[in-house]
Design an enzyme around this catalytic site. Sequence first.
Site, PDB file in Angstrom:
ATOM      1  N   CYS A  64      -5.624   5.774  -3.836  1.00  0.00           N
ATOM      2  CA  CYS A  64      -4.410   4.506  -3.847  1.00  0.00           C
ATOM      3  C   CYS A  64      -3.159   5.044  -4.354  1.00  0.00           C
ATOM      4  O   CYS A  64      -2.779   5.091  -5.628  1.00  0.00           O
ATOM      5  CB  CYS A  64      -5.144   3.491  -4.783  1.00  0.00           C
ATOM      6  SG  CYS A  64      -3.933   1.999  -4.949  1.00  0.00           S
ATOM      7  N   CYS A 121       0.906  -1.163  -0.116  1.00  0.00           N
ATOM      8  CA  CYS A 121       0.401   0.237  -0.081  1.00  0.00           C
ATOM      9  C   CYS A 121       0.904   1.419  -0.225  1.00  0.00           C
ATOM     10  O   CYS A 121       1.453   1.556   0.958  1.00  0.00           O
ATOM     11  CB  CYS A 121      -1.356   0.420   1.135  1.00  0.00           C
ATOM     12  SG  CYS A 121      -1.496   1.844   1.471  1.00  0.00           S
TER      13      CYS A 121
END
Length: 282
Positions: free
Chosen positions: A220, A81
């Site tokens: 993201c 991530c």
Amino acid sequence: MEFTKGHGTGNDFVILPDPDGALDLTSGLVAALCDRRRGIGGDGVLRVVRAAKHPDGAALAGDAEWFMDYWNSDGSFAEMCGNGARVFVRYLLDAGLAAPADAALTVATRAGLVRARVDGEGVAVEMRRPRLYDTSTAALAGLTLAGTAVDVGNPHLVCPVPAGLELTALDLTRAPEVDANVFPAGVNVEFSAPGDPVDGTDGHVRMRVYERGSAETLSCGTGACAVAAVALRDLDRTTGVVAVDVPGGRLTVTLTDQTCWLAGPAVLVATGHATPSALPTP
């Protein structure tokens, strides 16, 4: 249970300090913590644990003291991530658990080692260079869009929105339908559209994303890297700087011949104590 809440361009996380890996963290507990009405709320959980104390980080303990144990909001694991890594580094510094040597800090993740640079309120992390490897499609609300499959340590499908269709008009309340043969472990789906020129960059893209395990999020990081790589490919370039605007703000992606840097703000907004027995049960 101690926690800190942080975000990177609106991609928000519950951060759990657990240096010695003593916390019994389960998928049910993660989902309960991320519940936005009955828990703390977040797109995922970042457990801060020494690499030597976690089975997924032990092999990297010689290169990084800290392992980013990242979980999606539904209680599933994710390999990487990008925004989470940036917020993770901000937490390490603010908590006094690490100090960057020559403005650089290395952390371990399930996708390998990630190097970070800190510049004031901004944190940049060095990601693996995105690899464009296939084509596929995503379908939502009767619309099928062609896209490019991209590996950034986790899987992505980047689908440019055709002219005449507004990015904001897409219905991302449900997961896009994708080809399970191409993405057997699921995929993060990004929808992109060109933006106006931005000084100091080679391209500007606007993006929305439906994240595997978390639904639509405001940002993201790995998705921004994937979108930037596709945008540069479409400009017949392999390197360059791309501004990527997400609903939560702006990220800057820099692709070199060997690597990819993701830069943007990383903010810690609150600290406190959670009561696990009061959280919703699965």
